[in-house]
Write an enzyme that holds these catalytic residues in place. Sequence first.
Site, PDB file in Angstrom:
ATOM      1  N   TYR A  14       0.809  -1.228   0.000  1.00  3.58           N
ATOM      2  CA  TYR A  14       0.000   0.000   0.000  1.00  3.58           C
ATOM      3  C   TYR A  14       0.842   1.278   0.000  1.00  3.58           C
ATOM      4  CZ  TYR A  14      -3.776  -3.210   1.054  1.00  3.58           C
ATOM      5  OH  TYR A  14      -4.675  -4.246   0.990  1.00  3.58           O
ATOM      6  N   HIS A  19      -4.599   6.249  -0.599  1.00  2.77           N
ATOM      7  CA  HIS A  19      -5.146   6.052   0.753  1.00  2.77           C
ATOM      8  C   HIS A  19      -4.086   6.255   1.837  1.00  2.77           C
ATOM      9  CE1 HIS A  19      -9.121   5.306   2.011  1.00  2.77           C
ATOM     10  NE2 HIS A  19      -9.105   3.997   2.181  1.00  2.77           N
ATOM     11  N   TYR A  64      -5.066  -1.282   9.528  1.00  4.14           N
ATOM     12  CA  TYR A  64      -5.735  -1.105   8.239  1.00  4.14           C
ATOM     13  C   TYR A  64      -6.769   0.015   8.417  1.00  4.14           C
ATOM     14  CZ  TYR A  64      -3.274  -5.030   6.287  1.00  4.14           C
ATOM     15  OH  TYR A  64      -2.267  -5.853   5.859  1.00  4.14           O
ATOM     16  N   ASN A  66      -9.843   0.780   7.703  1.00  5.31           N
ATOM     17  CA  ASN A  66     -11.220   0.672   8.181  1.00  5.31           C
ATOM     18  C   ASN A  66     -11.345   0.461   9.684  1.00  5.31           C
ATOM     19  OD1 ASN A  66     -11.662   0.900   5.483  1.00  5.31           O
ATOM     20  ND2 ASN A  66     -12.610  -1.107   5.218  1.00  5.31           N
ATOM     21  N   ASN A 113     -14.077   5.556   5.267  1.00  6.80           N
ATOM     22  CA  ASN A 113     -14.242   4.477   6.249  1.00  6.80           C
ATOM     23  C   ASN A 113     -13.330   4.598   7.462  1.00  6.80           C
ATOM     24  OD1 ASN A 113     -16.351   3.235   4.908  1.00  6.80           O
ATOM     25  ND2 ASN A 113     -14.984   2.016   3.630  1.00  6.80           N
TER      26      ASN A 113
END
Length: 195
Positions: A14, A19, A64, A66, A113
């Site tokens: 990532y 994000h 993560y 969320n 989120n």
Amino acid sequence: MYIIAGLGNPTLQYEGTRHNVGFNVIDVLADKYNISVDTRKNRAYIGKGIICGRKVLLAKPQTYMNLSGESIRGLLDYYKSDPEDELLVIYDDVSLDVGQIRVRKKGSAGGHNGIKNIISNLGTEVFGRIKVGVGEKPKNYDLADYVLGHFSKAERELMEEGYQRAVCAVLTTLEEGMEPAMNLYNRKVKPKKEA
């Protein structure tokens, strides 16, 4: 303790995605103030230091995106910090142009989120935030695919400027408070013209 948390997703896959801009701003701040963000605590990498004469904790939750709120809630509880006065969350925003920033004292999750989970865990929408624009997703594009995608070379340059502006907004917030930071940074910045 003033907690400055940048949101993102852990693991190498990532790195550099839209994000993960919260992590990137934390990295820029950490470099600027020589703070090592390498201690594991409450499911986050953290680093303590002094910025603008205030004790700060830089945090990169490793839950993560969320589940970011679980880590941040744990840090606030451990350091007995008040989310309304001692929390600043930095994260990506698809409703802002690439590299633009927006400073807010409170508000809804706006479909993000990570923020939704923080609000749920804290039981309040009142906490400082700096949104860093990653641009609107193209039509017919899946939002998850878009935010987990990478920037183009031109976008990366705009993002570097955005990270610097976000850092300046953090410093203004620490020195003068949220209102002055909002007044200074909630304006659209025109891209630099090529010479």
